[in-house]
Design a protein around this motif. Structure first.
Motif, mmCIF file in Angstrom:
data_model
loop_
_atom_site.group_PDB
_atom_site.id
_atom_site.type_symbol
_atom_site.label_atom_id
_atom_site.label_comp_id
_atom_site.label_asym_id
_atom_site.label_seq_id
_atom_site.Cartn_x
_atom_site.Cartn_y
_atom_site.Cartn_z
ATOM 1 N N LEU A 86 0.854 -1.177 0.000
ATOM 2 C CA LEU A 86 0.000 0.000 0.000
ATOM 3 C C LEU A 86 0.891 1.227 0.000
ATOM 4 C CD1 LEU A 86 -1.555 -2.238 1.976
ATOM 5 C CD2 LEU A 86 -3.161 -0.354 2.202
ATOM 6 N N VAL A 87 0.515 2.224 -0.805
ATOM 7 C CA VAL A 87 1.216 3.506 -0.818
ATOM 8 C C VAL A 87 0.146 4.580 -0.641
ATOM 9 C CG1 VAL A 87 2.684 5.081 -2.101
ATOM 10 C CG2 VAL A 87 3.039 2.617 -2.306
ATOM 11 N N LEU A 88 0.160 5.236 0.519
ATOM 12 C CA LEU A 88 -0.906 6.160 0.883
ATOM 13 C C LEU A 88 -0.340 7.540 1.201
ATOM 14 C CD1 LEU A 88 -2.719 3.816 3.438
ATOM 15 C CD2 LEU A 88 -3.081 3.930 0.960
ATOM 16 N N GLU A 89 -0.987 8.567 0.681
ATOM 17 C CA GLU A 89 -0.621 9.921 1.091
ATOM 18 C C GLU A 89 -1.139 10.153 2.502
ATOM 19 O OE1 GLU A 89 -1.226 14.594 -0.199
ATOM 20 O OE2 GLU A 89 -1.275 13.034 -1.736
ATOM 21 N N ILE A 90 -0.357 10.914 3.299
ATOM 22 C CA ILE A 90 -0.761 11.228 4.669
ATOM 23 C C ILE A 90 -0.556 12.714 4.934
ATOM 24 C CG2 ILE A 90 -0.159 8.915 5.469
ATOM 25 C CD1 ILE A 90 2.373 10.151 6.749
ATOM 26 N N GLY A 91 -1.161 13.199 6.013
ATOM 27 C CA GLY A 91 -0.903 14.556 6.447
ATOM 28 C C GLY A 91 0.500 14.682 7.005
ATOM 29 N N TYR A 92 1.040 15.899 6.965
ATOM 30 C CA TYR A 92 2.438 16.114 7.337
ATOM 31 C C TYR A 92 2.744 15.725 8.786
ATOM 32 C CZ TYR A 92 1.123 20.208 10.085
ATOM 33 O OH TYR A 92 0.578 21.034 11.040
ATOM 34 N N ASP A 93 1.716 15.665 9.643
ATOM 35 C CA ASP A 93 1.942 15.364 11.057
ATOM 36 C C ASP A 93 1.331 14.024 11.475
ATOM 37 O OD1 ASP A 93 -0.703 16.069 10.748
ATOM 38 O OD2 ASP A 93 -0.760 17.476 12.449
ATOM 39 N N GLN A 94 1.085 13.134 10.519
ATOM 40 C CA GLN A 94 0.369 11.902 10.828
ATOM 41 C C GLN A 94 1.245 10.647 10.837
ATOM 42 O OE1 GLN A 94 -2.754 12.204 7.810
ATOM 43 N NE2 GLN A 94 -4.238 12.795 9.377
ATOM 44 N N ALA A 95 2.535 10.780 10.701
ATOM 45 C CA ALA A 95 3.407 9.599 10.601
ATOM 46 C C ALA A 95 3.309 8.723 11.847
ATOM 47 C CB ALA A 95 4.852 10.030 10.353
ATOM 48 N N ASN A 96 3.355 9.336 13.020
ATOM 49 C CA ASN A 96 3.296 8.533 14.246
ATOM 50 C C ASN A 96 1.962 7.817 14.375
ATOM 51 O OD1 ASN A 96 5.883 9.272 14.999
ATOM 52 N ND2 ASN A 96 5.208 10.977 16.283
ATOM 53 N N ALA A 97 0.881 8.516 14.064
ATOM 54 C CA ALA A 97 -0.442 7.903 14.157
ATOM 55 C C ALA A 97 -0.581 6.767 13.154
ATOM 56 C CB ALA A 97 -1.525 8.955 13.927
ATOM 57 N N LEU A 98 -0.051 6.940 11.955
ATOM 58 C CA LEU A 98 -0.144 5.878 10.949
ATOM 59 C C LEU A 98 0.706 4.675 11.337
ATOM 60 C CD1 LEU A 98 -1.640 5.537 8.220
ATOM 61 C CD2 LEU A 98 -1.785 7.805 9.233
ATOM 62 N N THR A 99 1.851 4.920 11.950
ATOM 63 C CA THR A 99 2.673 3.809 12.416
ATOM 64 C C THR A 99 1.901 2.966 13.428
ATOM 65 O OG1 THR A 99 4.723 5.038 12.067
ATOM 66 C CG2 THR A 99 4.804 3.197 13.617
ATOM 67 N N ARG A 100 1.236 3.628 14.359
ATOM 68 C CA ARG A 100 0.479 2.901 15.373
ATOM 69 C C ARG A 100 -0.671 2.119 14.740
ATOM 70 N NH1 ARG A 100 -4.026 4.578 17.390
ATOM 71 N NH2 ARG A 100 -3.601 6.762 16.858
ATOM 72 N N LEU A 101 -1.435 2.759 13.845
ATOM 73 C CA LEU A 101 -2.556 2.072 13.198
ATOM 74 C C LEU A 101 -2.077 0.883 12.374
ATOM 75 C CD1 LEU A 101 -4.797 5.027 11.933
ATOM 76 C CD2 LEU A 101 -5.229 3.511 13.869
ATOM 77 N N ALA A 102 -0.974 1.071 11.652
ATOM 78 C CA ALA A 102 -0.452 -0.004 10.802
ATOM 79 C C ALA A 102 0.012 -1.195 11.638
ATOM 80 C CB ALA A 102 0.687 0.524 9.939
ATOM 81 N N GLN A 103 0.684 -0.919 12.729
ATOM 82 C CA GLN A 103 1.146 -2.006 13.596
ATOM 83 C C GLN A 103 -0.036 -2.755 14.193
ATOM 84 O OE1 GLN A 103 3.668 0.241 16.235
ATOM 85 N NE2 GLN A 103 5.522 -0.186 15.029
ATOM 86 N N GLU A 104 -1.062 -2.028 14.592
ATOM 87 C CA GLU A 104 -2.252 -2.675 15.154
ATOM 88 C C GLU A 104 -2.945 -3.560 14.124
ATOM 89 O OE1 GLU A 104 -4.575 0.575 16.528
ATOM 90 O OE2 GLU A 104 -3.383 0.901 18.356
ATOM 91 N N ALA A 105 -2.822 -3.191 12.831
ATOM 92 C CA ALA A 105 -3.454 -3.964 11.762
ATOM 93 C C ALA A 105 -2.565 -5.102 11.268
ATOM 94 C CB ALA A 105 -3.813 -3.046 10.601
ATOM 95 N N GLY A 106 -1.364 -5.251 11.833
ATOM 96 C CA GLY A 106 -0.501 -6.363 11.486
ATOM 97 C C GLY A 106 0.567 -6.063 10.452
ATOM 98 N N PHE A 107 0.784 -4.806 10.138
ATOM 99 C CA PHE A 107 1.823 -4.450 9.177
ATOM 100 C C PHE A 107 3.155 -4.314 9.908
ATOM 101 C CE2 PHE A 107 -2.047 -3.222 7.128
ATOM 102 C CZ PHE A 107 -1.834 -3.468 5.781
ATOM 103 N N GLU A 108 4.176 -4.972 9.377
ATOM 104 C CA GLU A 108 5.492 -4.946 10.013
ATOM 105 C C GLU A 108 6.491 -4.110 9.225
ATOM 106 O OE1 GLU A 108 6.615 -9.008 10.429
ATOM 107 O OE2 GLU A 108 5.213 -9.396 12.074
ATOM 108 N N ASP A 109 6.286 -4.004 7.922
ATOM 109 C CA ASP A 109 7.203 -3.246 7.060
ATOM 110 C C ASP A 109 6.550 -1.901 6.779
ATOM 111 O OD1 ASP A 109 8.863 -2.216 5.137
ATOM 112 O OD2 ASP A 109 9.022 -4.066 3.993
#
Length: 302
Positions: free
Chosen positions: A256-279
């Protein structure tokens, strides 16, 4: 050209084009428009159907009655706060032209970071690929990718039928209509994989923030393409949940390649890890902000 309180800008039909451009630049500068020079040039070339070379070689020709009136109307709209892209009804993305509509965002340069990231993940130009663009809007991301990868086919998904009609036009105008399909739907609910790439520029503005955006965005971009829910993350939750629940949506090496807001990296990392994404990786935009997240799920159990 004169501008007064409650008055529209006016141009004499006998005014030379190059003089009209100078006056328009000064008027826009006086109104505090940030890109006065480029805005004026875009509008004059558009209203008079001129190329940059035409303006250079034939700048001393008069506007003419029809040209003067068309330029007056365009200038009035810009001075009222309407973005140049909306006045033109089209904008460039990845060097390609894209028609716009009220239901579509204006393609932004930062979104080209999504295309750049995706192309790095898919370096083989002729490789057969299946792509999907969620919330496709004008189709700019999907069309740009199909333009660069002639072996690829793709789907553009959007909830707006009107946006899909514009995306189909843009695919045809850019020569990729035979490899693109456009479907009405919400995220990944009705789709069958596997896809080699899932891309999206989803709505990611927190709902309370929308009222504080610049008027050119707040008043002219479609709300549905901006509003990401209370914290701006609703679309990401939906996309990640779908992929986590249905791992067959992605091919073995898919991403998946998704655009994000400039301040959302930490939040996306947490959501991705919770959904089972490791890379999980991030790419930056022209201003050096985190703008793209690349996600690959764990291959364990796939």
């Amino acid at each position: 050209m004169t501008v007064g309180a409650g008055m529209s800008p006016s141009f004499a039909p006998t005014l030379p084009r190059e003089a009209a451009l100078r006056h328009l630049v000064r008027t826009f500068e006086g109104a505090g428009l940030p890109n006065a020079r480029s805005d004026a040039r875009f509008l004059l070339q558009h209203t008079l159907s001129l190329t940059p070379l035409d303006l250079s070689l034939r700048g001393r020709e008069p506007l003419g009655a029809a040209g003067a009136e068309a330029l007056r109307q365009a200038a009035e709209r810009r001075l009222a706060g309407e973005p140049v892209a909306r006045i033109l009804g089209a904008w460039e993305f990845w060097g390609l032209p894209f028609a716009l509509g009220p239901e579509t965002l204006v393609p932004r340069p930062d979104t080209e970071s999504v295309v750049e990231t995706a192309l790095r993940l898919l370096p083989e130009r002729e490789r057969p690929l299946r792509l999907i663009d969620l919330g496709t809007g004008t189709g700019c991301i999907l069309v740009a990718l199909l333009h660069e990868r002639p072996g690829a086919v793709g789907i553009g998904l959007d909830r707006s039928a009107a946006a899909l009609a514009i995306a189909r036009r843009n695919a045809a105008a850019n020569g990729v209509a035979d490899r693109a399909a456009f479907l009405c739907g919400s995220w990944l609910d009705a789709l069958e994989g596997p896809f080699d790439l899932i891309v999206s520029n989803p709505p990611y503005i927190a709902a309370p923030v929308i009222a504080t955006l610049e008027p050119e965005v707040r008043l002219h971009d479609p709300q549905a393409a901006l509003d990401g829910g209370a914290d701006g993350l609703d679309a990401y939750r939906a996309i990640l949940a779908d992929v986590a629940r249905r791992p067959g949506l992605l091919s073995a090496q898919g991403a998946l390649v998704l655009e994000i807001g400039y301040d959302q990296a930490n939040a996306l990392t947490r959501l991705a890890q919770e959904a089972g994404f490791e890379d999980i990786g991030f790419g930056r935009d022209l201003a050096g902000n985190d703008r793209v997240v690349t996600l690959r799920p764990s291959l364990a159990g796939r």
